[in-house]
Design a protein around this motif. Structure first.
Motif, PDB file in Angstrom:
ATOM      1  N   SER A  71       0.862  -1.183   0.000  1.00  0.00           N
ATOM      2  CA  SER A  71       0.000   0.000   0.000  1.00  0.00           C
ATOM      3  C   SER A  71       0.899   1.234   0.000  1.00  0.00           C
ATOM      4  N   PRO A  72       0.378   2.400  -0.362  1.00  0.00           N
ATOM      5  CA  PRO A  72       1.201   3.608  -0.340  1.00  0.00           C
ATOM      6  C   PRO A  72       1.818   3.878   1.031  1.00  0.00           C
ATOM      7  N   ALA A  73       1.042   3.714   2.096  1.00  0.00           N
ATOM      8  CA  ALA A  73       1.569   3.970   3.441  1.00  0.00           C
ATOM      9  C   ALA A  73       2.668   2.974   3.799  1.00  0.00           C
ATOM     10  N   GLN A  74       2.498   1.716   3.418  1.00  0.00           N
ATOM     11  CA  GLN A  74       3.519   0.711   3.693  1.00  0.00           C
ATOM     12  C   GLN A  74       4.803   0.996   2.909  1.00  0.00           C
ATOM     13  N   ALA A  75       4.662   1.414   1.664  1.00  0.00           N
ATOM     14  CA  ALA A  75       5.833   1.734   0.848  1.00  0.00           C
ATOM     15  C   ALA A  75       6.596   2.912   1.439  1.00  0.00           C
ATOM     16  N   ALA A  76       5.862   3.938   1.870  1.00  0.00           N
ATOM     17  CA  ALA A  76       6.503   5.103   2.488  1.00  0.00           C
ATOM     18  C   ALA A  76       7.232   4.697   3.758  1.00  0.00           C
TER      19      ALA A  76
END
Length: 519
Positions: free
Chosen positions: A291-296
Protein backbone atom coordinates in the motif's frame (compact mmCIF):
# COMPACT_ATOMS: atom_id res chain seq x y z
CA UNK A 1 13.92 55.37 3.39
CA UNK A 2 11.96 52.40 1.97
CA UNK A 3 11.55 52.54 -1.80
CA UNK A 4 8.11 52.11 -3.32
CA UNK A 5 7.55 49.10 -5.55
CA UNK A 6 7.48 51.41 -8.58
CA UNK A 7 10.79 52.96 -7.55
CA UNK A 8 12.27 49.53 -6.96
CA UNK A 9 11.29 48.36 -10.42
CA UNK A 10 12.66 51.49 -11.99
CA UNK A 11 15.98 51.21 -10.24
CA UNK A 12 16.47 47.56 -11.08
CA UNK A 13 15.48 48.15 -14.68
CA UNK A 14 18.28 50.66 -14.93
CA UNK A 15 20.75 48.06 -13.62
CA UNK A 16 20.79 49.18 -9.96
CA UNK A 17 20.63 46.43 -7.34
CA UNK A 18 19.27 47.36 -3.96
CA UNK A 19 21.53 46.17 -1.16
CA UNK A 20 18.57 44.73 0.71
CA UNK A 21 17.75 42.42 -2.18
CA UNK A 22 21.11 40.68 -2.36
CA UNK A 23 23.25 39.19 -5.07
CA UNK A 24 20.47 37.33 -6.85
CA UNK A 25 18.22 40.32 -7.22
CA UNK A 26 18.14 39.93 -10.87
CA UNK A 27 17.34 36.62 -11.07
CA UNK A 28 13.90 38.27 -11.09
CA UNK A 29 13.92 39.61 -14.62
CA UNK A 30 12.44 42.99 -13.70
CA UNK A 31 12.56 45.79 -16.20
CA UNK A 32 12.17 49.40 -15.16
CA UNK A 33 9.74 52.15 -16.05
CA UNK A 34 11.52 54.81 -18.02
CA UNK A 35 10.06 58.10 -19.18
CA UNK A 36 6.94 57.55 -21.26
CA UNK A 37 6.53 53.89 -20.34
CA UNK A 38 3.20 52.56 -19.10
CA UNK A 39 2.60 50.75 -15.84
CA UNK A 40 2.41 47.52 -17.86
CA UNK A 41 5.85 48.22 -19.30
CA UNK A 42 7.12 48.76 -15.76
CA UNK A 43 5.98 45.26 -14.82
CA UNK A 44 7.31 43.47 -17.91
CA UNK A 45 9.38 40.37 -17.30
CA UNK A 46 12.54 40.51 -19.41
CA UNK A 47 15.65 38.39 -19.69
CA UNK A 48 18.68 40.55 -20.34
CA UNK A 49 20.92 39.47 -23.19
CA UNK A 50 18.58 36.58 -24.03
CA UNK A 51 15.55 38.86 -24.44
CA UNK A 52 15.81 39.27 -28.26
CA UNK A 53 16.00 35.51 -28.70
CA UNK A 54 13.16 34.98 -26.20
CA UNK A 55 11.01 37.44 -28.16
CA UNK A 56 11.84 35.61 -31.38
CA UNK A 57 10.66 32.36 -29.81
CA UNK A 58 7.49 33.94 -28.46
CA UNK A 59 6.48 36.12 -31.41
CA UNK A 60 7.39 34.08 -34.50
CA UNK A 61 4.69 31.83 -36.01
CA UNK A 62 5.61 28.12 -35.92
CA UNK A 63 5.99 27.74 -39.69
CA UNK A 64 8.49 30.60 -39.80
CA UNK A 65 10.38 29.94 -36.59
CA UNK A 66 12.39 26.84 -37.50
CA UNK A 67 14.06 28.42 -40.57
CA UNK A 68 15.09 31.39 -38.43
CA UNK A 69 16.45 29.20 -35.65
CA UNK A 70 18.42 27.03 -38.08
CA UNK A 71 19.83 30.14 -39.74
CA UNK A 72 20.89 31.46 -36.34
CA UNK A 73 22.50 28.15 -35.44
CA UNK A 74 24.45 28.26 -38.68
CA UNK A 75 25.55 31.80 -37.82
CA UNK A 76 26.92 30.79 -34.44
CA UNK A 77 24.04 31.00 -31.97
CA UNK A 78 24.41 28.10 -29.55
CA UNK A 79 21.85 25.34 -29.24
CA UNK A 80 21.97 25.89 -25.48
CA UNK A 81 20.86 29.52 -25.88
CA UNK A 82 18.01 28.45 -28.15
CA UNK A 83 16.76 25.99 -25.52
CA UNK A 84 17.14 28.58 -22.76
CA UNK A 85 15.25 31.20 -24.75
CA UNK A 86 12.44 28.76 -25.56
CA UNK A 87 12.14 27.90 -21.86
CA UNK A 88 11.99 31.54 -20.80
CA UNK A 89 9.43 32.35 -23.51
CA UNK A 90 7.36 29.40 -22.31
CA UNK A 91 7.60 30.54 -18.69
CA UNK A 92 6.60 34.10 -19.46
CA UNK A 93 3.69 33.07 -21.64
CA UNK A 94 2.26 30.14 -19.67
CA UNK A 95 3.57 30.51 -16.11
CA UNK A 96 3.20 26.79 -15.41
CA UNK A 97 -0.57 26.92 -15.87
CA UNK A 98 -1.10 25.53 -19.38
CA UNK A 99 -1.16 21.74 -19.80
CA UNK A 100 0.59 21.55 -23.16
CA UNK A 101 2.74 24.51 -22.16
CA UNK A 102 4.23 22.98 -19.04
CA UNK A 103 4.68 19.60 -20.72
CA UNK A 104 6.67 21.36 -23.41
CA UNK A 105 8.77 23.17 -20.80
CA UNK A 106 9.49 19.79 -19.18
CA UNK A 107 10.66 18.40 -22.54
CA UNK A 108 13.21 21.13 -23.32
CA UNK A 109 16.05 20.05 -21.05
CA UNK A 110 15.66 16.38 -22.05
CA UNK A 111 15.70 17.37 -25.74
CA UNK A 112 19.01 19.17 -25.18
CA UNK A 113 20.45 16.08 -23.49
CA UNK A 114 19.27 13.99 -26.45
CA UNK A 115 20.98 16.41 -28.84
CA UNK A 116 24.30 15.67 -27.20
CA UNK A 117 23.97 12.00 -28.15
CA UNK A 118 23.40 12.62 -31.87
CA UNK A 119 25.85 13.14 -34.78
CA UNK A 120 26.67 16.79 -35.40
CA UNK A 121 24.48 17.09 -38.52
CA UNK A 122 21.40 15.80 -36.64
CA UNK A 123 22.14 17.30 -33.23
CA UNK A 124 19.55 20.06 -33.40
CA UNK A 125 16.64 17.76 -34.35
CA UNK A 126 15.17 16.94 -30.91
CA UNK A 127 15.50 20.58 -29.84
CA UNK A 128 13.88 21.90 -33.02
CA UNK A 129 11.03 19.43 -32.55
CA UNK A 130 10.27 20.75 -29.07
CA UNK A 131 10.80 24.40 -30.07
CA UNK A 132 8.21 23.89 -32.81
CA UNK A 133 5.78 22.41 -30.26
CA UNK A 134 6.45 25.37 -28.01
CA UNK A 135 5.76 27.88 -30.78
CA UNK A 136 2.62 26.04 -31.86
CA UNK A 137 1.13 26.23 -28.37
CA UNK A 138 2.26 29.83 -27.87
CA UNK A 139 0.43 30.92 -30.99
CA UNK A 140 -2.56 28.73 -30.27
CA UNK A 141 -2.89 30.71 -27.03
CA UNK A 142 -2.18 34.11 -28.52
CA UNK A 143 1.58 34.32 -29.09
CA UNK A 144 3.15 37.63 -28.13
CA UNK A 145 -0.26 38.84 -26.91
CA UNK A 146 0.01 36.70 -23.78
CA UNK A 147 2.32 37.26 -20.85
CA UNK A 148 1.09 35.12 -17.96
CA UNK A 149 3.96 36.19 -15.75
CA UNK A 150 4.94 39.76 -15.05
CA UNK A 151 7.93 40.83 -13.03
CA UNK A 152 7.66 40.32 -9.29
CA UNK A 153 9.37 42.32 -6.56
CA UNK A 154 10.77 40.69 -3.40
CA UNK A 155 8.74 42.83 -1.02
CA UNK A 156 7.60 40.20 1.52
CA UNK A 157 8.91 40.45 5.10
CA UNK A 158 12.64 39.79 5.23
CA UNK A 159 12.35 36.67 7.39
CA UNK A 160 9.78 34.94 5.19
CA UNK A 161 10.32 31.25 4.63
CA UNK A 162 8.84 27.87 3.79
CA UNK A 163 5.90 28.01 6.20
CA UNK A 164 4.86 31.47 5.01
CA UNK A 165 5.03 30.27 1.42
CA UNK A 166 2.93 27.21 2.13
CA UNK A 167 0.32 29.21 4.06
CA UNK A 168 -0.10 31.58 1.12
CA UNK A 169 -0.52 28.67 -1.29
CA UNK A 170 -3.19 27.24 1.01
CA UNK A 171 -4.97 30.60 0.80
CA UNK A 172 -4.45 30.57 -2.98
CA UNK A 173 -2.90 34.02 -2.70
CA UNK A 174 -0.67 33.72 -5.73
CA UNK A 175 0.62 37.28 -5.75
CA UNK A 176 1.77 37.23 -2.14
CA UNK A 177 3.22 33.75 -2.60
CA UNK A 178 5.27 34.88 -5.59
CA UNK A 179 6.56 37.94 -3.74
CA UNK A 180 7.53 35.70 -0.85
CA UNK A 181 9.34 33.29 -3.16
CA UNK A 182 11.22 36.22 -4.71
CA UNK A 183 12.20 37.45 -1.24
CA UNK A 184 13.59 34.05 -0.32
CA UNK A 185 15.42 33.72 -3.64
CA UNK A 186 17.06 37.10 -3.10
CA UNK A 187 18.84 35.44 -0.18
CA UNK A 188 19.59 32.20 -2.03
CA UNK A 189 18.22 30.32 -5.03
CA UNK A 190 18.93 27.04 -3.22
CA UNK A 191 16.94 28.24 -0.23
CA UNK A 192 14.03 29.17 -2.50
CA UNK A 193 14.09 25.69 -4.04
CA UNK A 194 14.12 23.96 -0.66
CA UNK A 195 11.41 26.18 0.80
CA UNK A 196 9.22 25.60 -2.24
CA UNK A 197 9.65 21.83 -1.90
CA UNK A 198 7.81 21.93 1.44
CA UNK A 199 4.73 22.94 -0.55
CA UNK A 200 5.36 20.66 -3.55
CA UNK A 201 5.61 17.68 -1.18
CA UNK A 202 2.00 18.12 -0.06
CA UNK A 203 0.67 16.35 -3.15
CA UNK A 204 2.86 13.68 -4.78
CA UNK A 205 1.27 13.73 -8.23
CA UNK A 206 3.19 13.55 -11.46
CA UNK A 207 2.88 17.07 -12.88
CA UNK A 208 3.45 18.81 -9.58
CA UNK A 209 6.61 16.77 -8.97
CA UNK A 210 8.11 16.66 -12.46
CA UNK A 211 7.50 20.35 -13.11
CA UNK A 212 9.36 21.24 -9.91
CA UNK A 213 12.29 19.03 -10.92
CA UNK A 214 12.44 20.26 -14.51
CA UNK A 215 12.14 23.91 -13.46
CA UNK A 216 15.20 23.49 -11.24
CA UNK A 217 17.02 21.32 -13.79
CA UNK A 218 16.54 24.05 -16.41
CA UNK A 219 18.80 26.38 -14.42
CA UNK A 220 21.75 24.50 -15.90
CA UNK A 221 20.77 26.08 -19.22
CA UNK A 222 19.18 29.42 -18.32
CA UNK A 223 21.39 30.19 -15.31
CA UNK A 224 20.56 30.66 -11.64
CA UNK A 225 19.88 34.33 -12.29
CA UNK A 226 16.53 33.13 -13.65
CA UNK A 227 15.73 30.86 -10.69
CA UNK A 228 12.64 32.83 -9.67
CA UNK A 229 11.20 32.69 -13.18
CA UNK A 230 11.66 28.93 -13.32
CA UNK A 231 10.43 28.22 -9.78
CA UNK A 232 7.40 30.50 -10.07
CA UNK A 233 5.96 28.04 -12.57
CA UNK A 234 6.02 25.29 -9.96
CA UNK A 235 4.59 27.64 -7.34
CA UNK A 236 1.76 28.71 -9.63
CA UNK A 237 0.95 25.10 -10.41
CA UNK A 238 0.67 24.42 -6.66
CA UNK A 239 -1.65 27.40 -6.16
CA UNK A 240 -3.88 26.36 -9.03
CA UNK A 241 -3.79 22.73 -7.89
CA UNK A 242 -4.39 23.49 -4.21
CA UNK A 243 -8.09 22.63 -3.88
CA UNK A 244 -7.74 19.34 -5.76
CA UNK A 245 -4.56 18.40 -3.90
CA UNK A 246 -6.10 19.04 -0.50
CA UNK A 247 -8.92 16.61 -1.33
CA UNK A 248 -6.81 13.76 -2.71
CA UNK A 249 -3.57 13.68 -0.74
CA UNK A 250 -4.53 14.00 2.91
CA UNK A 251 -2.95 10.64 3.70
CA UNK A 252 0.52 11.51 2.43
CA UNK A 253 0.29 14.99 3.93
CA UNK A 254 -0.33 13.51 7.38
CA UNK A 255 1.99 10.54 6.95
CA UNK A 256 5.19 12.37 6.01
CA UNK A 257 5.75 14.33 9.26
CA UNK A 258 4.86 11.23 11.29
CA UNK A 259 7.49 9.13 9.53
CA UNK A 260 10.13 11.85 9.74
CA UNK A 261 9.49 11.98 13.50
CA UNK A 262 9.04 8.24 14.09
CA UNK A 263 12.37 7.35 12.49
CA UNK A 264 14.10 10.49 13.81
CA UNK A 265 15.26 11.31 10.30
CA UNK A 266 15.62 15.04 10.89
CA UNK A 267 18.36 14.42 13.43
CA UNK A 268 20.29 11.96 11.26
CA UNK A 269 23.06 12.53 8.77
CA UNK A 270 22.46 11.05 5.29
CA UNK A 271 23.50 7.39 5.23
CA UNK A 272 26.10 5.88 2.94
CA UNK A 273 25.33 2.18 3.36
CA UNK A 274 25.36 0.50 -0.03
CA UNK A 275 22.75 -2.15 -0.68
CA UNK A 276 23.51 -5.48 -2.34
CA UNK A 277 21.53 -6.86 -5.25
CA UNK A 278 19.28 -8.99 -3.04
CA UNK A 279 18.29 -6.00 -0.91
CA UNK A 280 17.52 -3.88 -3.98
CA UNK A 281 15.36 -6.66 -5.40
CA UNK A 282 13.43 -7.17 -2.14
CA UNK A 283 12.99 -3.46 -1.57
CA UNK A 284 11.74 -2.77 -5.08
CA UNK A 285 9.24 -5.63 -4.85
CA UNK A 286 8.04 -4.42 -1.45
CA UNK A 287 7.46 -0.89 -2.74
CA UNK A 288 5.75 -2.17 -5.86
CA UNK A 289 3.39 -4.54 -4.07
CA UNK A 290 2.61 -2.57 -0.88
CA UNK A 291 0.00 0.00 0.00
CA UNK A 292 1.20 3.61 -0.34
CA UNK A 293 1.57 3.97 3.44
CA UNK A 294 3.52 0.71 3.69
CA UNK A 295 5.83 1.73 0.85
CA UNK A 296 6.50 5.10 2.49
CA UNK A 297 7.22 3.37 5.79
CA UNK A 298 9.64 0.96 4.10
CA UNK A 299 11.59 3.86 2.60
CA UNK A 300 11.68 5.75 5.90
CA UNK A 301 12.93 2.61 7.64
CA UNK A 302 15.67 2.16 5.05
CA UNK A 303 16.79 5.75 5.54
CA UNK A 304 16.89 5.17 9.32
CA UNK A 305 19.03 2.06 8.78
CA UNK A 306 21.58 4.23 6.97
CA UNK A 307 21.08 3.03 3.41
CA UNK A 308 22.29 5.54 0.85
CA UNK A 309 19.88 7.71 -1.07
CA UNK A 310 21.25 6.21 -4.29
CA UNK A 311 20.43 2.65 -3.20
CA UNK A 312 16.93 3.57 -2.03
CA UNK A 313 16.27 5.59 -5.18
CA UNK A 314 17.40 2.69 -7.32
CA UNK A 315 14.87 0.38 -5.67
CA UNK A 316 12.08 2.93 -6.09
CA UNK A 317 12.93 3.41 -9.76
CA UNK A 318 12.83 -0.33 -10.38
CA UNK A 319 9.43 -0.53 -8.67
CA UNK A 320 8.09 2.16 -10.99
CA UNK A 321 9.64 0.37 -13.97
CA UNK A 322 7.38 -2.62 -13.26
CA UNK A 323 4.36 -0.48 -14.06
CA UNK A 324 5.61 -0.14 -17.64
CA UNK A 325 6.69 -3.76 -18.00
CA UNK A 326 3.44 -5.20 -16.59
CA UNK A 327 0.87 -2.82 -18.06
CA UNK A 328 -1.69 -4.48 -20.38
CA UNK A 329 -2.16 -1.10 -22.09
CA UNK A 330 -5.07 1.24 -22.47
CA UNK A 331 -8.50 -0.32 -22.69
CA UNK A 332 -11.51 0.98 -24.54
CA UNK A 333 -12.74 4.13 -22.87
CA UNK A 334 -9.23 5.23 -21.87
CA UNK A 335 -8.01 6.06 -25.35
CA UNK A 336 -7.57 9.37 -27.16
CA UNK A 337 -5.92 10.73 -30.29
CA UNK A 338 -2.62 8.92 -30.96
CA UNK A 339 -3.14 6.71 -27.87
CA UNK A 340 -5.08 3.64 -29.05
CA UNK A 341 -6.19 0.50 -27.24
CA UNK A 342 -3.15 -1.36 -25.92
CA UNK A 343 -0.81 1.63 -25.99
CA UNK A 344 1.46 2.46 -23.05
CA UNK A 345 3.09 5.71 -24.15
CA UNK A 346 2.16 9.28 -23.25
CA UNK A 347 0.41 9.73 -19.91
CA UNK A 348 0.23 6.02 -19.15
CA UNK A 349 0.41 4.77 -15.57
CA UNK A 350 3.93 3.46 -16.04
CA UNK A 351 5.42 6.42 -17.87
CA UNK A 352 3.98 8.81 -15.29
CA UNK A 353 5.25 6.67 -12.41
CA UNK A 354 8.76 6.40 -13.86
CA UNK A 355 8.97 10.12 -14.61
CA UNK A 356 7.81 10.88 -11.05
CA UNK A 357 10.30 8.51 -9.42
CA UNK A 358 13.08 9.99 -11.55
CA UNK A 359 12.05 13.52 -10.58
CA UNK A 360 11.95 12.67 -6.86
CA UNK A 361 15.44 11.14 -7.08
CA UNK A 362 16.83 14.31 -8.63
CA UNK A 363 14.99 16.50 -6.14
CA UNK A 364 16.54 14.45 -3.34
CA UNK A 365 19.99 14.89 -4.85
CA UNK A 366 19.59 18.68 -5.08
CA UNK A 367 17.76 19.26 -1.78
CA UNK A 368 18.78 19.76 1.83
CA UNK A 369 18.82 16.66 4.10
CA UNK A 370 15.25 17.12 5.32
CA UNK A 371 13.80 17.45 1.84
CA UNK A 372 15.97 14.62 0.51
CA UNK A 373 14.40 12.25 3.06
CA UNK A 374 10.93 13.58 2.28
CA UNK A 375 11.45 13.22 -1.47
CA UNK A 376 12.42 9.55 -1.22
CA UNK A 377 9.62 8.71 1.21
CA UNK A 378 7.10 10.33 -1.11
CA UNK A 379 8.66 8.65 -4.15
CA UNK A 380 7.96 5.29 -2.57
CA UNK A 381 4.47 6.39 -1.59
CA UNK A 382 3.70 7.62 -5.11
CA UNK A 383 4.76 4.43 -6.90
CA UNK A 384 2.37 2.37 -4.78
CA UNK A 385 -0.32 5.04 -5.06
CA UNK A 386 -0.03 5.12 -8.85
CA UNK A 387 -0.31 1.34 -9.06
CA UNK A 388 -3.58 1.42 -7.12
CA UNK A 389 -5.28 4.71 -7.93
CA UNK A 390 -5.53 4.34 -11.70
CA UNK A 391 -6.78 0.76 -11.66
CA UNK A 392 -5.47 -2.46 -13.14
CA UNK A 393 -4.31 -5.80 -11.75
CA UNK A 394 -0.60 -5.05 -11.80
CA UNK A 395 0.18 -7.60 -9.10
CA UNK A 396 -1.33 -10.33 -11.28
CA UNK A 397 -0.05 -9.21 -14.67
CA UNK A 398 3.35 -10.58 -15.65
CA UNK A 399 6.21 -8.33 -16.76
CA UNK A 400 7.56 -8.20 -20.28
CA UNK A 401 9.35 -9.89 -21.92
CA UNK A 402 7.40 -13.16 -21.79
CA UNK A 403 8.78 -16.56 -22.76
CA UNK A 404 6.66 -16.83 -25.89
CA UNK A 405 8.15 -13.72 -27.45
CA UNK A 406 11.67 -14.48 -26.26
CA UNK A 407 11.47 -17.77 -28.17
CA UNK A 408 10.63 -15.85 -31.35
CA UNK A 409 13.91 -13.91 -31.29
CA UNK A 410 16.09 -15.54 -33.92
CA UNK A 411 19.17 -13.31 -34.01
CA UNK A 412 22.20 -13.97 -31.84
CA UNK A 413 24.50 -11.14 -32.88
CA UNK A 414 24.16 -7.45 -32.05
CA UNK A 415 23.28 -6.18 -35.57
CA UNK A 416 20.65 -8.88 -35.98
CA UNK A 417 19.04 -8.11 -32.63
CA UNK A 418 18.96 -4.40 -33.46
CA UNK A 419 17.24 -5.19 -36.77
CA UNK A 420 14.65 -7.28 -34.93
CA UNK A 421 14.12 -4.45 -32.44
CA UNK A 422 13.71 -1.90 -35.22
CA UNK A 423 11.25 -4.12 -37.05
CA UNK A 424 9.19 -4.69 -33.91
CA UNK A 425 9.03 -0.96 -33.25
CA UNK A 426 7.81 -0.28 -36.79
CA UNK A 427 5.11 -2.92 -36.37
CA UNK A 428 4.03 -1.47 -32.99
CA UNK A 429 4.83 -4.90 -31.58
CA UNK A 430 5.52 -4.00 -27.97
CA UNK A 431 6.08 -7.54 -26.74
CA UNK A 432 8.58 -8.37 -29.47
CA UNK A 433 10.42 -5.09 -28.98
CA UNK A 434 10.79 -5.95 -25.28
CA UNK A 435 12.08 -9.40 -26.13
CA UNK A 436 14.67 -8.10 -28.60
CA UNK A 437 15.91 -5.48 -26.16
CA UNK A 438 16.12 -8.07 -23.38
CA UNK A 439 18.14 -10.49 -25.53
CA UNK A 440 20.48 -7.69 -26.57
CA UNK A 441 21.22 -6.79 -22.95
CA UNK A 442 21.40 -10.43 -21.90
CA UNK A 443 24.20 -11.01 -24.40
CA UNK A 444 26.22 -8.18 -22.91
CA UNK A 445 26.35 -6.05 -26.05
CA UNK A 446 27.28 -2.38 -25.62
CA UNK A 447 24.43 -0.04 -24.84
CA UNK A 448 25.15 2.88 -27.17
CA UNK A 449 24.03 1.05 -30.30
CA UNK A 450 20.61 0.10 -28.91
CA UNK A 451 20.16 3.55 -27.40
CA UNK A 452 20.83 5.04 -30.82
CA UNK A 453 17.90 3.06 -32.25
CA UNK A 454 15.60 4.21 -29.46
CA UNK A 455 16.88 7.79 -29.62
CA UNK A 456 16.03 7.92 -33.33
CA UNK A 457 12.37 7.28 -32.57
CA UNK A 458 12.26 9.40 -29.42
CA UNK A 459 13.29 12.22 -31.77
CA UNK A 460 11.03 11.50 -34.73
CA UNK A 461 7.81 10.42 -33.02
CA UNK A 462 5.25 12.61 -31.32
CA UNK A 463 5.08 10.56 -28.13
CA UNK A 464 1.99 12.38 -26.84
CA UNK A 465 4.09 15.01 -25.01
CA UNK A 466 6.23 12.44 -23.18
CA UNK A 467 8.80 11.04 -25.64
CA UNK A 468 11.69 13.28 -24.61
CA UNK A 469 11.04 13.10 -20.88
CA UNK A 470 10.71 9.34 -20.84
CA UNK A 471 13.82 8.80 -22.96
CA UNK A 472 15.73 10.99 -20.50
CA UNK A 473 14.20 9.19 -17.52
CA UNK A 474 15.09 5.69 -18.71
CA UNK A 475 18.60 6.52 -19.93
CA UNK A 476 19.37 8.32 -16.66
CA UNK A 477 18.05 5.39 -14.64
CA UNK A 478 19.92 2.90 -16.82
CA UNK A 479 23.16 4.72 -16.02
CA UNK A 480 22.33 4.84 -12.29
CA UNK A 481 21.20 1.21 -11.93
CA UNK A 482 23.47 -1.76 -11.24
CA UNK A 483 24.20 -4.33 -13.90
CA UNK A 484 21.85 -6.98 -12.48
CA UNK A 485 18.75 -4.82 -13.12
CA UNK A 486 19.67 -1.97 -15.45
CA UNK A 487 18.43 -3.53 -18.69
CA UNK A 488 14.87 -3.47 -17.39
CA UNK A 489 14.97 0.27 -18.10
CA UNK A 490 15.92 -0.26 -21.75
CA UNK A 491 13.30 -2.99 -22.16
CA UNK A 492 10.68 -0.55 -20.87
CA UNK A 493 11.92 2.16 -23.24
CA UNK A 494 11.74 -0.29 -26.14
CA UNK A 495 8.14 -1.05 -25.23
CA UNK A 496 7.09 2.59 -25.03
CA UNK A 497 8.93 3.31 -28.29
CA UNK A 498 7.01 0.54 -30.08
CA UNK A 499 3.78 1.89 -28.59
CA UNK A 500 4.33 5.46 -29.79
CA UNK A 501 5.64 4.65 -33.29
CA UNK A 502 3.57 5.82 -36.25
CA UNK A 503 2.76 9.42 -35.40
CA UNK A 504 5.52 11.74 -36.55
CA UNK A 505 6.14 14.78 -34.40
CA UNK A 506 4.88 18.04 -35.94
CA UNK A 507 7.85 20.03 -37.20
CA UNK A 508 10.20 17.04 -37.36
CA UNK A 509 10.20 16.58 -41.13
CA UNK A 510 10.53 20.33 -41.69
CA UNK A 511 13.52 20.34 -39.34
CA UNK A 512 15.11 17.48 -41.27
CA UNK A 513 14.75 19.40 -44.53
CA UNK A 514 16.28 22.52 -43.02
CA UNK A 515 19.22 20.56 -41.64
CA UNK A 516 19.53 18.62 -44.91
CA UNK A 517 19.36 15.22 -43.22
CA UNK A 518 17.21 12.18 -43.89
CA UNK A 519 13.90 12.09 -42.02
Amino acid sequence: MTASRRDFLSQVGQGMLLASVGSLAFDLGLTGALAGESDKDALSLTFGKLEPLVRLMQETPPDKLLPKVVSMLESGTSLKDCVAAAALANARAFGGEDYVGFHTLMALSPSYAMAGQLPSDRRALPVLKVIYRNAKQLHHKGGDRIDAMEAVAPDAPAGSGAQDLRALVHKRDRGAAERTLATIAARSADEAFNDLMITVEEAPEVHRVVLAHRAWDMLQLVGKEHAVTMLRQSLRYCVRNQEWASKHYNESRELLPKLLDQYKLLAMKPGDRKADDAWIDRMSQMIFSSSPAQAADAVAGALAEGFSQASIGEAISLAANQLVLRDVGRVKGQTSDNKPVGSVHGDSIGVHACDSAHAWRHIAAAANPRNACAALILAGYQVAHDRISRGGKFLEWQPQPDSENLEKIAAKDAPGLLRELDGAIRENNQAQACAAAHRYGEQGFESRAILDVLLKYATSEDGALHAEKYYRTTTDEFAATRRAFRWRQIVALARVTASEYGTKAPGYEDACKLLKVKA
